[in-house]
Design an enzyme around this catalytic site. Structure first.
Site, short mmCIF file in Angstrom:
data_model
loop_
_atom_site.label_atom_id
_atom_site.label_comp_id
_atom_site.label_asym_id
_atom_site.label_seq_id
_atom_site.Cartn_x
_atom_site.Cartn_y
_atom_site.Cartn_z
N ASP A 172 -9.00 -0.30 23.47
CA ASP A 172 -9.01 1.27 23.47
C ASP A 172 -9.34 1.82 21.70
O ASP A 172 -8.98 2.27 21.77
CB ASP A 172 -7.42 1.92 24.20
CG ASP A 172 -7.60 3.61 23.68
OD1 ASP A 172 -8.51 3.54 24.27
OD2 ASP A 172 -5.75 4.24 23.89
N SER A 196 -8.48 10.57 24.94
CA SER A 196 -9.49 9.26 25.16
C SER A 196 -9.41 9.93 27.25
O SER A 196 -7.98 10.46 27.33
CB SER A 196 -9.01 8.30 25.47
OG SER A 196 -9.12 7.93 24.67
N GLN A 246 -16.46 4.03 28.22
CA GLN A 246 -14.50 5.05 28.12
C GLN A 246 -15.85 6.55 27.83
O GLN A 246 -16.07 6.21 26.86
CB GLN A 246 -13.89 4.91 27.00
CG GLN A 246 -12.97 5.74 27.05
CD GLN A 246 -11.43 5.74 25.66
OE1 GLN A 246 -12.25 6.20 24.73
NE2 GLN A 246 -10.31 4.95 25.56
#
Length: 260
Positions: A172, A196, A246
């Site tokens: 991430d 996100s 993502q």
């Protein structure tokens, strides 16, 4: 995180660990898909709830929800598999990237020059080296791709599950930046908001996260305040360790139009 929020990769990794604890160690995660629903409060506890969706002869499925104050902040479904022999191939590791030991420790320089403002880099457990350069303050070249070398700053135990979870934590980090870099947007841009939205990850091969890994990232699309970024993580010897995707909310404050 700045502002007292929980880093999303932490909740993601802890959700994987919580699900893993309902299964034998030899049945390891191979894929996960999660949604970030609300910002996490770093001053509050997080409760993880795991549903046992399915257990088959080779595969298991688990759903993990992370809660704060009775409401979910993250929801994930993950699949686990026993190691099986089968077909094997991989996309080759891209060539032309400098060795991580040849790259400057920009974050270390920030900490040394700004001991108070450099707190986020001093306390971050991962060493990150950008290729071509970080976008903390400015962007050298607006392109929709980048790469980073990364590793945790201290040795971890030999437990494979710990390294898989730590890899999820690291996945991430910086993945949003190929979207921002494409438009010349640095992290210090006034009015910038980045969050996100969802995260998908596939573990392909085992790797140690306390050794250098190359995270190659690119953004194929951005529209409507959202951007998509894809990533591939390679070990230093060229093995494809994991793939990541993502979608990110990116908003930049628009300056008011001058009156006529």
């Amino acid at each position: 995180m700045p502002g007292g929020r929980v880093y999303g990769g932490q909740v993601l990794a802890q959700s994987v660990v919580a699900a893993s604890r309902t299964l034998p160690a030899e049945r390891a995660p191979h894929s996960m898909h999660g949604y970030f629903l609300r910002p996490g409060d770093a001053s509050a506890d997080i409760t993880f709830s795991v549903d046992r969706i399915h257990d088959g002869r080779s595969f298991s499925t688990r759903r993990t929800q992370a809660y704060q104050s009775g409401v979910p902040i993250f929801s994930m479904i993950a699949s686990f598999q026993d190691e099986d022999p089968g077909l094997e191939h991989q996309a080759p590791m891209p060539e032309g990237y400098p060795d991580p030991d040849e790259l400057p420790d920009i974050e270390g320089e920030i900490v040394r020059a700004h001991p108070h403002s450099g707190r986020i880099f001093r306390e971050r457990p991962v060493d990150v080296r950008h290729v071509p350069s970080p976008i903390y303050v400015d962007v050298d070249e607006p392109v929709a791709r980048q790469a980073v070398w990364m590793r945790v700053k201290r040795a971890l135990p030999d437990d494979a599950g710990t390294h898989r979870a730590a890899l999820a934590y690291m996945s991430d980090m910086t993945i949003q930046e190929s979207i921002m870099r494409a438009h010349g947007i640095a992290w210090t841009t006034p009015g910038l908001k980045v969050a996100s939205l969802d995260h998908a990850m596939w573990w392909h091969r085992p790797a140690r996260v306390d050794e250098w890994l190359l995270y190659v990232q690119e953004s194929p699309s951005a529209r409507g305040g959202r951007g998509l970024s894809n990533g591939r993580i390679y070990s230093r010897d060229g093995a494809l360790v994991a793939s990541v995707a993502q979608e990110v909310m990116v908003r930049v404050r628009q300056e008011a139009e001058p009156r006529r």
